[in-house]
Design an enzyme around this catalytic site. Structure first.
Site, PDB file in Angstrom:
ATOM      1  N   MET A 275     -87.067  -3.119-148.660  1.00 35.34           N
ATOM      2  CA  MET A 275     -87.865  -3.119-147.431  1.00 35.34           C
ATOM      3  C   MET A 275     -89.210  -2.425-147.597  1.00 35.34           C
ATOM      4  O   MET A 275     -89.998  -2.388-146.658  1.00 35.34           O
ATOM      5  CB  MET A 275     -87.078  -2.425-146.312  1.00 35.34           C
ATOM      6  N   ARG A 276     -89.486  -1.900-148.782  1.00 36.81           N
ATOM      7  CA  ARG A 276     -90.750  -1.189-148.954  1.00 36.81           C
ATOM      8  C   ARG A 276     -91.936  -2.127-148.751  1.00 36.81           C
ATOM      9  O   ARG A 276     -92.975  -1.733-148.227  1.00 36.81           O
ATOM     10  CB  ARG A 276     -90.810  -0.533-150.327  1.00 36.81           C
ATOM     11  N   ALA A 277     -91.805  -3.379-149.179  1.00 35.00           N
ATOM     12  CA  ALA A 277     -92.904  -4.327-149.026  1.00 35.00           C
ATOM     13  C   ALA A 277     -93.255  -4.528-147.557  1.00 35.00           C
ATOM     14  O   ALA A 277     -94.436  -4.573-147.191  1.00 35.00           O
ATOM     15  CB  ALA A 277     -92.534  -5.669-149.665  1.00 35.00           C
TER      16      ALA A 277
END
Length: 731
Positions: A275-277
């Protein structure tokens, strides 16, 4: 103080400038990695960024750049008084040298106070100095991975915890991490790439007028720095004021459901891990909207953010190149911005109304989810997905897991593809082909693709080295288990050894006579550094036979797959790799030693096969290359991997010359391995003889894989224990 080149004077690097400015507006974007060829103003622009950032207010005299709001809190130096005075100072740009040690980066015991006063005090490192500023790492891809991990962890958490040399402290370290690198010198691992918020690719402009303007400005700056900076002073002030305005605006920009859904659609559409993107794209889109003076996020903001936040997260396997399909990005985003809310419309939308299908409406199935604005996300570190370079062989090719013996049976049925041992020529040799004097043949060869790489057996260099930390051979390094001590080297103090060295001298130094208060009396000559044993990185030099005998049917595919697998292993073990090939009438250095195994994989994919076998020339070229590298980097121990069937068919007395060349290579004292590519029912055993002359380990092609080696060992063990072969008798 020397003047830096003005930020606004740099031309032809718009994406790089925008990425840096967005991090200046919103440091939560996560820093930026700038990838590009040499001479593209990467370092110039990063150093110029500090000149346009607004000054910050800090507690006067505080070593940790504490903000006025931090008064009343504790630091490693003690609590900050509530009435502590403050002062304004410029934002610091802290540059991290390539050779910086862990204690210099994070901080360690203050040796002077420990020796002179007998107290334990903390000496802050570069991370403390970079707090509320910029931390710049040039050639970040050349840093050891554990150092990069340390930097990225501190940048993500905003704090540094130090537990070493009897020191246990924690302090704030919020900074913008900026890394620059030249991909030709090696890539960062995908999981490290993912930790950088944004990445941009830069290259030198190709337009003549733009290049001329770059030279014109640089010459003007070098001849009169003060006058040149004065010319751009107004533009620098305008940029600074725009940053201040954007910072004030970014906190009020709302991440609407429409924006979050669009961001989630884009990230899911590009199949990025974790989910970092999504989080980075959302923060960057808000920063871009604030930079452009808007109060709402638009389609253009998301597009700009995705172009910087997603390309490096698309690299899932080591040999995958970063990139982004902008046509796909446009399709995922659609054509329209979020409609403006109508303040006169009080009715709520019908929840039962069915949304039209299409790219503009990704659906209301909760794709956006909840964004963790605190940044406590999990990196997607899966490097098993995707397809590595050199893959994509057609279905008609043999399974790469097939043994070399199976390939040999097929090859032995086609004698026209194999050279006759009596004729001394290879298949595909063209006596009328053009030759390059003293080099490889210029005749065209057949290019065969390899298949998907596999896990290989571990090849190591015997003994204990003193090279750069890595993951291959045993060595005395800066990391690893502590095995002893030595004279002080400037870092990594070995406290027990230091005390043992000082203990016999205490009476002579007056301890216990009332001169020292009973404390241990130390001097500089007592200091000892720890000796640690770990693993080192090696120079893995591939010497590859690309002659006609290697091109027979599917053999070259097997060979390329094996070499690609060994390259992947070298990538994971942080090795430097080189490639020497020989075919036709000579040998050539296809790839000088480099940290970029990606380039090596690309050269391997383009390698043609055909012609005679100049084995002696190949070994001599490898030996000469090793001599040069020994002068350039004497501590990096080489491992030579000769991939051949052992035949030598070029020139008079080819076999005798190849044996002499092997003996010469062996005299250098380098570790070597011969990967035997000979197959079929009837074998000449030439590769085994070559290994004996080299003093090398002999490995059949089928035993390069870890699974192949295990299968061979089990088979031989079963054969020893069978009734036909009593225990202790070898078949």
């Amino acid at each position: 103080m020397p003047l830096h080149y003005p930020f606004s004077a740099v031309v032809g690097s718009d994406d790089m400038a925008l990425a840096l400015l967005l991090n200046a507006v919103s440091p939560s974007a996560g820093g930026v990695l700038i990838r590009g060829e040499k001479g593209t103003a990467k370092s110039t622009m990063v150093r110029a960024l500090a000149g346009i950032l607004p000054q910050i207010e800090v507690v006067a005299g505080d070593r940790f750049s504490s903000a006025p709001a931090d008064r009343g809190t504790d630091t490693p130096d003690g609590p900050i008084p509530l009435d502590a005075p403050t002062e304004l100072r410029p934002v610091r740009l802290v540059e991290l040298p390539i050779g910086a040690t862990e204690d210099r980066i994070a901080g360690s015991l203050h040796l002077e106070k420990a020796l002179s006063e007998g107290v334990t005090a903390f000496e802050p490192g570069l991370l403390a100095r970079a707090h509320r500023g910029l931390l710049y790492v040039d050639e970040v891809n050349l840093l050891h991975d554990h150092v990069v991990d340390q930097l990225l962890d501190a940048a993500a958490m905003g704090r540094v915890t130090v537990e070493r040399d009897g020191v246990s402290v924690e302090h704030a370290a919020r900074f913008v991490l900026i890394g620059t690198m030249n991909p030709e010198e090696g890539e960062l691992r995908p999981q490290l790439l993912d930790r950088f918020g944004l990445t941009v690719e830069v290259s030198a402009p190709r337009e003549a007028e733009l290049r001329a303007e770059v030279v014109r400005r640089r010459v003007a700056f070098d001849s009169d720095p003060e006058g040149f900076c004065a010319t751009f002073a107004a533009e620098e002030v305008a940029l600074r004021e725009r940053i201040v305005a954007a910072r004030a605006r970014v906190g009020g920009i709302e991440l609407t459901d429409w924006a979050l859904t669009k961001i989630a659609t884009v990230c899911a559409g590009f199949d990025v891990d974790g989910m970092r993107a999504d989080i980075v794209t959302a923060r960057t889109a808000a920063a871009h909207a604030a930079w452009e003076g808007r109060d709402r996020i638009t389609r253009d903001d998301i597009r700009v953010a995705a172009r910087m936040a997603l390309p490096h997260r698309r690299r899932r396997a080591p040999f995958d190149a970063p990139g982004l399909d902008e046509d796909l990005l446009d399709r995922l985003l659609g054509d329209d911005d979020e409609p403006d809310p109508d303040p006169d419309l009080d009715t709520e939308p019908d929840p039962q109304a069915k949304a039209p299908a299409g790219d503009d409406n990704p659906g209301a199935d909760g794709a956006a989810g909840d964004v963790d604005t605190a940044g406590n996300d999990t990196a997607g570190n899966d490097t098993t997905g995707g397809q590595d370079a050199g893959s994509g062989a057609s279905a008609e090719h043999a399974d790469p897991s097939a043994s070399a013996e199976d390939c040999g049976r097929a090859e032995s049925d086609a004698a026209q593809d194999e050279p006759s041992p009596d004729t001394g020529t290879d298949a595909g040799a063209d006596t009328g082909a053009e030759r390059r004097p003293g080099g490889a043949s210029t005749e065209p060869g057949t290019v065969t693709a390899g298949s998907d790489p596999y896990r290989t057996r571990l090849l190591t260099v015997a003994g204990t080295g003193h090279g750069v930390s890595g993951r291959r051979s045993r060595a005395i390094t800066t990391t690893g288990r502590r095995t002893g001590s030595t004279g002080f080297t400037g870092s990594d103090v070995h406290l027990p050894a230091t005390i043992r060295a000082a203990a016999p001298r205490q009476a002579a130094r007056g301890r216990g006579a009332g001169l020292d208060g009973g404390r241990l009396v130390l001097s500089a000559r007592d200091l000892r550094s720890a000796v640690r044993e770990g693993r080192e990185a090696n120079l893995v030099l591939f010497c590859v036979d690309a002659s006609g005998s290697m091109a027979a049917r599917t053999r070259m595919e097997q060979v390329k797959t094996a070499i690609l697998s060994l390259l992947l292993d070298a990538y994971r073990r942080r090795d430097t790799v080189g490639l020497v090939t020989f075919r036709g009438s000579g040998a050539q250095v296809a790839l000088p030693p480099t940290s970029s195994v990606d380039v090596a994989a690309a050269r391997l994919a383009e390698l043609p096969a055909g012609g005679r076998t100049p084995l002696a020339e190949g070994l001599l070229t490898a030996a000469e290359l090793l001599r040069v590298e020994r002068v350039r980097d004497p501590q990096r121990r080489p491992l030579v991997v000769v991939v051949t069937d052992g035949r030598a068919t070029h020139g008079p007395d080819a076999l005798a010359r190849s044996r002499a060349a092997a003996a010469g290579l062996a005299s250098l004292g380098v570790a070597s391995v011969v990967v035997d590519c000979e197959s079929g029912r009837f074998r000449m055993g030439l590769a085994s003889e070559l290994a004996a002359h080299l003093g090398a380990e002999h490995i059949p092609l089928g035993e390069v894989t870890a699974e192949g080696l295990t299968h061979t060992v089990r088979t031989r063990t079963a054969a020893r224990q069978s009734p036909a072969h009593p225990e202790g008798e070898v078949a």
